[in-house]
Design a protein around this motif. Structure first.
Motif, PDB file in Angstrom:
ATOM      1  N   PHE A 306       0.827  -1.206   0.000  1.00  0.00           N
ATOM      2  CA  PHE A 306       0.000   0.000   0.000  1.00  0.00           C
ATOM      3  C   PHE A 306       0.858   1.252   0.000  1.00  0.00           C
ATOM      4  CE2 PHE A 306      -4.408  -1.334   0.910  1.00  0.00           C
ATOM      5  CZ  PHE A 306      -4.200  -2.683   1.093  1.00  0.00           C
ATOM      6  N   LEU A 307       0.387   2.236  -0.727  1.00  0.00           N
ATOM      7  CA  LEU A 307       1.030   3.549  -0.687  1.00  0.00           C
ATOM      8  C   LEU A 307      -0.015   4.575  -0.264  1.00  0.00           C
ATOM      9  CD1 LEU A 307       3.361   5.188  -3.250  1.00  0.00           C
ATOM     10  CD2 LEU A 307       1.252   6.349  -2.655  1.00  0.00           C
ATOM     11  N   TYR A 308       0.318   5.323   0.758  1.00  0.00           N
ATOM     12  CA  TYR A 308      -0.550   6.404   1.210  1.00  0.00           C
ATOM     13  C   TYR A 308       0.216   7.712   1.099  1.00  0.00           C
ATOM     14  CZ  TYR A 308      -3.655   2.936   3.290  1.00  0.00           C
ATOM     15  OH  TYR A 308      -4.515   1.901   3.475  1.00  0.00           O
ATOM     16  N   ALA A 309      -0.253   8.602   0.229  1.00  0.00           N
ATOM     17  CA  ALA A 309       0.401   9.908   0.119  1.00  0.00           C
ATOM     18  C   ALA A 309      -0.604  10.971   0.528  1.00  0.00           C
ATOM     19  CB  ALA A 309       0.885  10.131  -1.307  1.00  0.00           C
ATOM     20  N   VAL A 322      -0.764  11.824  11.500  1.00  0.00           N
ATOM     21  CA  VAL A 322      -1.944  11.471  10.683  1.00  0.00           C
ATOM     22  C   VAL A 322      -1.589  10.333   9.731  1.00  0.00           C
ATOM     23  CG1 VAL A 322      -3.431  12.288   8.786  1.00  0.00           C
ATOM     24  CG2 VAL A 322      -3.159  13.683  10.840  1.00  0.00           C
ATOM     25  N   VAL A 323      -0.435  10.439   9.079  1.00  0.00           N
ATOM     26  CA  VAL A 323      -0.027   9.378   8.150  1.00  0.00           C
ATOM     27  C   VAL A 323       0.238   8.085   8.932  1.00  0.00           C
ATOM     28  CG1 VAL A 323       1.709   8.652   6.466  1.00  0.00           C
ATOM     29  CG2 VAL A 323       0.840  10.998   6.425  1.00  0.00           C
ATOM     30  N   THR A 324       0.833   8.222  10.123  1.00  0.00           N
ATOM     31  CA  THR A 324       1.062   7.032  10.949  1.00  0.00           C
ATOM     32  C   THR A 324      -0.260   6.320  11.250  1.00  0.00           C
ATOM     33  OG1 THR A 324       2.957   8.092  11.988  1.00  0.00           O
ATOM     34  CG2 THR A 324       2.016   6.212  13.139  1.00  0.00           C
ATOM     35  N   ARG A 325      -1.266   7.103  11.619  1.00  0.00           N
ATOM     36  CA  ARG A 325      -2.550   6.474  11.937  1.00  0.00           C
ATOM     37  C   ARG A 325      -3.183   5.859  10.687  1.00  0.00           C
ATOM     38  NH1 ARG A 325      -6.465   5.847  15.953  1.00  0.00           N
ATOM     39  NH2 ARG A 325      -5.198   6.861  17.530  1.00  0.00           N
ATOM     40  N   ALA A 326      -2.967   6.480   9.530  1.00  0.00           N
ATOM     41  CA  ALA A 326      -3.476   5.874   8.284  1.00  0.00           C
ATOM     42  C   ALA A 326      -2.816   4.503   8.089  1.00  0.00           C
ATOM     43  CB  ALA A 326      -3.206   6.785   7.089  1.00  0.00           C
ATOM     44  N   LEU A 327      -1.501   4.445   8.273  1.00  0.00           N
ATOM     45  CA  LEU A 327      -0.787   3.170   8.092  1.00  0.00           C
ATOM     46  C   LEU A 327      -1.281   2.135   9.107  1.00  0.00           C
ATOM     47  CD1 LEU A 327       2.900   4.335   7.425  1.00  0.00           C
ATOM     48  CD2 LEU A 327       1.144   3.720   5.777  1.00  0.00           C
ATOM     49  N   ARG A 342       3.495   2.072   2.857  1.00  0.00           N
ATOM     50  CA  ARG A 342       4.376   3.236   2.872  1.00  0.00           C
ATOM     51  C   ARG A 342       3.556   4.514   2.982  1.00  0.00           C
ATOM     52  NH1 ARG A 342       7.665   3.106  -2.309  1.00  0.00           N
ATOM     53  NH2 ARG A 342       5.733   2.172  -3.073  1.00  0.00           N
ATOM     54  N   GLY A 343       4.087   5.460   3.731  1.00  0.00           N
ATOM     55  CA  GLY A 343       3.377   6.726   3.913  1.00  0.00           C
ATOM     56  C   GLY A 343       4.237   7.910   3.508  1.00  0.00           C
ATOM     57  N   PHE A 344       3.631   8.840   2.780  1.00  0.00           N
ATOM     58  CA  PHE A 344       4.341  10.043   2.332  1.00  0.00           C
ATOM     59  C   PHE A 344       3.606  11.293   2.793  1.00  0.00           C
ATOM     60  CE2 PHE A 344       5.531   6.644  -0.491  1.00  0.00           C
ATOM     61  CZ  PHE A 344       6.894   6.822  -0.648  1.00  0.00           C
ATOM     62  N   ALA A 345       4.322  12.144   3.501  1.00  0.00           N
ATOM     63  CA  ALA A 345       3.772  13.427   3.930  1.00  0.00           C
ATOM     64  C   ALA A 345       4.227  14.468   2.920  1.00  0.00           C
ATOM     65  CB  ALA A 345       4.288  13.769   5.328  1.00  0.00           C
ATOM     66  N   CYS A 346       3.368  14.779   1.968  1.00  0.00           N
ATOM     67  CA  CYS A 346       3.772  15.640   0.853  1.00  0.00           C
ATOM     68  C   CYS A 346       3.710  17.112   1.233  1.00  0.00           C
ATOM     69  CB  CYS A 346       2.863  15.392  -0.345  1.00  0.00           C
ATOM     70  SG  CYS A 346       3.032  13.717  -0.955  1.00  0.00           S
ATOM     71  N   PHE A 359      -8.459  11.157  12.051  1.00  0.00           N
ATOM     72  CA  PHE A 359      -7.024  11.448  12.071  1.00  0.00           C
ATOM     73  C   PHE A 359      -6.209  10.484  11.202  1.00  0.00           C
ATOM     74  CE2 PHE A 359      -2.910  12.154  14.338  1.00  0.00           C
ATOM     75  CZ  PHE A 359      -2.958  13.516  14.544  1.00  0.00           C
ATOM     76  N   GLY A 360      -6.560  10.352   9.922  1.00  0.00           N
ATOM     77  CA  GLY A 360      -5.840   9.413   9.044  1.00  0.00           C
ATOM     78  C   GLY A 360      -6.481   8.040   9.014  1.00  0.00           C
ATOM     79  N   GLY A 361      -7.162   7.676  10.088  1.00  0.00           N
ATOM     80  CA  GLY A 361      -7.852   6.384  10.131  1.00  0.00           C
ATOM     81  C   GLY A 361      -8.837   6.220   8.973  1.00  0.00           C
ATOM     82  N   PRO A 362      -9.664   7.233   8.715  1.00  0.00           N
ATOM     83  CA  PRO A 362     -10.628   7.105   7.617  1.00  0.00           C
ATOM     84  C   PRO A 362      -9.954   6.862   6.270  1.00  0.00           C
ATOM     85  CG  PRO A 362     -11.227   8.951   9.034  1.00  0.00           C
ATOM     86  CD  PRO A 362      -9.880   8.477   9.501  1.00  0.00           C
ATOM     87  N   GLN A 363      -8.825   7.547   6.034  1.00  0.00           N
ATOM     88  CA  GLN A 363      -8.140   7.382   4.755  1.00  0.00           C
ATOM     89  C   GLN A 363      -7.501   6.001   4.659  1.00  0.00           C
ATOM     90  OE1 GLN A 363      -7.894  10.017   6.888  1.00  0.00           O
ATOM     91  NE2 GLN A 363      -7.501  11.945   5.820  1.00  0.00           N
ATOM     92  N   GLY A 364      -6.991   5.494   5.792  1.00  0.00           N
ATOM     93  CA  GLY A 364      -6.450   4.139   5.801  1.00  0.00           C
ATOM     94  C   GLY A 364      -7.545   3.132   5.502  1.00  0.00           C
ATOM     95  N   ILE A 365      -8.661   3.305   6.160  1.00  0.00           N
ATOM     96  CA  ILE A 365      -9.743   2.322   6.068  1.00  0.00           C
ATOM     97  C   ILE A 365     -10.421   2.344   4.702  1.00  0.00           C
ATOM     98  CG2 ILE A 365     -12.105   1.959   6.941  1.00  0.00           C
ATOM     99  CD1 ILE A 365     -10.853   2.214   9.779  1.00  0.00           C
ATOM    100  N   ILE A 366     -10.591   3.526   4.120  1.00  0.00           N
ATOM    101  CA  ILE A 366     -11.279   3.553   2.823  1.00  0.00           C
ATOM    102  C   ILE A 366     -10.428   2.840   1.763  1.00  0.00           C
ATOM    103  CG2 ILE A 366     -10.456   5.789   1.888  1.00  0.00           C
ATOM    104  CD1 ILE A 366     -13.411   6.330   1.090  1.00  0.00           C
ATOM    105  N   GLY A 367      -9.095   2.870   1.941  1.00  0.00           N
ATOM    106  CA  GLY A 367      -8.211   2.162   1.013  1.00  0.00           C
ATOM    107  C   GLY A 367      -8.449   0.661   1.034  1.00  0.00           C
TER     108      GLY A 367
END
Ligand code: MTE
Ligand code: LUZ
Ligand code: MOS
Length: 781
Positions: A306-309, A322-327, A342-346, A359-367
């Motif tokens: 997975f890639l989360y940017a 936030v990115v940590t919580r997404a991961l 992998r997480g990228f803070a752009c 706090f990033g959880g929603p973005q992790g979960i929707i993926g």
């Protein structure tokens, strides 16, 4: 909901104790307009009203600032820039280099460059137009794609690995790759950002701030003014909503107000109007999610990459956590034998994004939910079936990608209950019948589970303090580090104190959060407000209770075990005292009736480098079933029915908890369906008012909305009265609306195919997706 009632003289349970569905302490004041928000406070004579001068460029060098015309305008008393800051121009919550006022460069359209102070807001606003700033434009990075291509990052990329993911991917019998664009979200609290600063003697400053994090505001103001923390006091009685938007952002507002108060010697108030609030302050991070997953013929996950940017904006703010919580939510409720995430803070030249409910959880979960949907449609297995096959096991298949074991798993029984209550199979058949008979309207239905980790991902933040005084009339003053933003925290903590001391709730006075009463606090965030502050307040109340117990036992020459607190009374050796009598006696005997309580969450640890550990004390669970209908000619859509079962442990207040679940779900629905932030090519936010930015209204709430608290499910961990955090988790259950919309899109073509639909699923996107679905179906047929 119940209101505290008049009660009879007979011995019984206290009124308003833990577990009772008491109404919010300010509910009547909220609806009557009697609750005092900062803008309602009486203004002392001389109060300065502030207006920000904002950058019109996404990225530019500031060549010069000429404030003379503005200073000469009617009513204007000061125009200040970064050059006027006596201390450090830095309000970063975690890192360094986040200015309160732009210095040298501007990095987004809306970046505050100067502040105008005048006798009225109208005068300040008019004069702000007269501030002349010369810019030299610089190249701007405005999107995640551009940032990734330029390797423009705010922080080092993060990687979480479990097992030999590459090998497992290569060996997997089935493999799919896809990409998903996930939009951001404006907090749209009713009360926009505000701070009111009062200069005191010496270099003291009192700031009333609408903030989830008074301590951080104290730090920011102290840095900017160049004074020690002890010179700055921050107070917050309540916010008109925070939703994460007031976790870090209030510091900028408060620091600017305090700067003016210092320079003019007068009280100074900075209140952003709605447009400025939306343009100047950060939002939920939009994400680009890419997944590459391997699975078997039954739909079981074998591996994932997975890639989360995340679009971080101009400064780091809270993007790292936030990115940590997404991961940490790539897995949602599902077991991965092997994974890399992998997480990228752009870094982009747009407003710095920040905390927002989940706090990033929603973005992790929707993926991962998109991936589950994808697997199911690829294999032709019902999506809910694929989900259940991948649930974490009990005692096996229970390791998360970050090394924590899922020890309190209740996913399967919770799902069983929900599917039965929602009459899922029957309704699925009805949806199919409806779709067979209708060509324009198409329905969809979906079920999703939720597992959300509770605790700040950073262990040090999981601590809280409280202060309890008992007065000699038996009334009680309660203070703690948590803040009230409508979520009912003050009420819950007061219920804990009432329960502990066995007095009616109305004896407990709820008071404003203040940095001089309880110091060094964490943000009220990560849904941990009642977990942390409830425990700290209980600790303080227990200290006093123990002192009273020992005092009475000695007085009656008996065992402390014989002293019983119940129903506003204390019984000892046959004597029954009123609680107030005990307080008075203890005072006369010179026993302290005041205590500071403290709590720190046990068991948690986290290694930032390896991204392994036990970041969460426990998990909150839930599941939702949603049914939607779409119009395939317009893309318009509606959620028809929602069934939720959500796990709040043993609820501290079921009325408040139900309200939190309903509110979070509807807010989540807004995020996945209609709230669309739109920037133009120059980086200007074009959706900065309710005219262009649509949040859910009362008629968007599902007409059939059935929310149940999971019953008989006390927290297995030792939390305050075995309750669980509730503030954020149910927001993610709204992903089920988005999944149901995908189902409806799939059902709009005759051939079953996977769906390509980003978030938010606006009418336009649904229309495109339907057309795409029908085109691809035509190619296959
Ligand atoms: N509920 C209301 N009414 N208003 C809010 O601003 N914020 C949410 C949630 N519920 C919010 C809310 C967010 S983002 C969090 S983290 C939690 O409340 C914080 O409060 P708690 O820890 O006391 O649950
Ligand atoms: N971690 C987290 C955090 O999980 N939630 C938060 O709100 C937060 N805030 C600051 C730092 N880490
Ligand atoms: Mo909530 S986003 O943790 O303030």
């Amino acid at each position: 909901m119940t209101e505290p009632k008049q009660k009879s003289d007979s011995f019984g349970p206290i009124i308003g104790g833990v577990g009772q569905p008491v109404i919010h302490d300010s509910a009547r004041k909220h609806v009557a307009g009697a609750a005092i928000y900062i803008d309602d406070m009486a203004e002392p004579p001389g109060t300065q009203h502030l207006f920000l001068v904002k950058s019109p460029k996404a990225h530019a060098r500031i060549l010069s600032i000429d404030v003379s015309a503005a200073l000469a305008a009617p009513g204007v008393n000061a125009v200040l820039t970064a050059a006027d800051i006596p201390g450090h121009n830095d309000i970063s919550p975690i890192g360094k280099g986040e200015p309160a006022l732009a210095e040298g460069v501007v990095e987004y359209i809306g970046h505050p460059v100067a502040v105008v102070a005048a006798d009225s807001m109208a005068q300040a606003r008019d004069a702000a137009d007269l501030v002349r700033v010369e810019y030299e434009e610089l190249p701007a990075i405005l999107s995640i794609e551009e940032a990734l291509a330029a390797q423009s990052y705010l922080l080092n990329p993060m990687t979480m690995i479990r097992g030999d993911w590459q090998d497992a991917l290569d060996q997997a019998p089935h493999r799919i790759k896809a990409r998903l664009d996930v939009g951001g979200q404006d907090h749209f609290y009713l009360e926009s950002h505000i701070a009111f600063a009062f200069p005191g003697e010496d270099r003291d400053m009192l700031v009333h701030s609408s903030t989830q994090h008074p301590t951080e505001v104290q730090h920011g103001v102290s840095h900017v003014l160049g004074v020690p923390s002890h010179a700055v006091t921050v107070e917050c009685r309540r916010m008109g909503g925070g939703f994460g938007g007031k976790e870090s952002q209030p510091t900028i507002i408060a620091a600017i107000a305090a700067l003016v108060a210092r320079k003019t010697g007068k009280p100074a108030k900075l209140r952003l109007n709605r447009d400025d609030d939306m343009i100047v302050t950060g939002k939920r991070h939009n994400f680009l999610v890419e997944y590459d997953i391997g699975f078997d013929g039954e739909g079981r996950l074998l591996a994932g990459d997975f890639l989360y940017a995340a679009q971080g904006g101009n400064v780091a703010d809270l993007t790292g956590p936030v990115v940590t919580r997404a991961l940490c939510h790539t897995d949602n409720s599902y077991y991965f034998p092997a994974i890399r995430a992998r997480g990228f803070a752009c870094k982009t030249h747009t407003v710095s994004n920040t905390a927002f409910r989940g706090f990033g959880g929603p973005q992790g979960i929707i993926g991962i939910e998109a991936a589950m949907d994808h697997i199911a449609r690829h294999l032709g297995i019902p999506p809910e079936e694929v989900r259940r096959r991948n649930y974490y096991g009990i005692g096996e298949r229970d390791h998360t990608p970050y090394g924590q074991r899922v020890e309190d798993n209740i996913l399967e029984p919770l799902t069983e209950q929900l599917l039965a209550r929602a009459e899922f199979e029957q309704r699925k058949a009805e949806v199919a019948r409806f779709n067979a008979q209708n060509s324009v309207l198409k329905k969809g239905i979906a079920m999703m589970p939720l597992k959300f980790g509770i605790s700040f991902n950073l262990p040090s933040l999981n601590q809280a303090g409280a202060l309890v005084h008992v007065y000699t009339d038996g009334s009680i003053h309660l203070n703690h580090g948590g803040t009230e933003m409508g979520q009912g925290l003050f009420l819950k903590v007061a219920q804990v104190v009432a329960q502990t001391l066995q007095v009616d709730l109305d004896r407990v006075k709820i008071s404003a959060t203040r940095t001089d009463k309880v110091p060094n606090t964490s943000a009220t965030a990560a849904s941990t407000g009642s977990d942390l502050n409830g425990m700290a307040a209980q600790d303080a109340a227990l200290q006093i209770k123990n002192r009273l117990t020992l005092f009475l036992a000695e007085k009656h020459k008996t065992d402390p075990g014989k002293v019983v607190f119940a129903d506003n009374k204390v019984t000892v050796a046959g004597t029954v005292y009123d609680f107030a009598e005990v307080a008075k006696l203890a005072w006369a005997a010179r026993i302290s009736l005041s205590a500071a309580g403290f709590y720190r969450t046990p068991k948690i640890h986290w290694d930032l480098e390896t991204m392994q550990g036990r970041p969460f004390f426990y998990y909150a669970y839930g599941a939702a079933v949603c049914e939607v209908v779409i119009d395939t000619l317009t893309g318009e859509n509606r959620c028809l029915r929602t069934d939720i079962i959500h796990d709040v442990g043993a609820s501290l207040n079921p009325a408040i908890d139900k309200g939190q679940i309903e509110g979070a779900f509807v807010q989540g629905m807004g995020w996945v369906t209609m709230e669309e932030l739109w920037w133009d090519k120059s980086g200007r936010l074009r959706t900065h008012a309710p005219s262009t930015y649509k949040i859910p209204g009362s008629r968007d709430v599902p007409p059939d909305f059935r929310v149940h608290l999971l019953e008989h499910a006390p927290n297995k961990e030792n939390t305050i009265y075995r309750s669980k955090a509730v503030g954020e988790p149910p927001l993610m259950l709204a992903t089920a609306v988005w999944l149901a919309l995908r189902d409806a899109v799939a059902n709009s073509a005759d051939v079953p195919l996977s769906v390509d639909l980003d978030a938010p699923a606006t009418p336009e996107r649904i229309l495109w997706a339907v057309e795409d679905q029908r085109r691809r179906a035509g190619e296959v047929a």
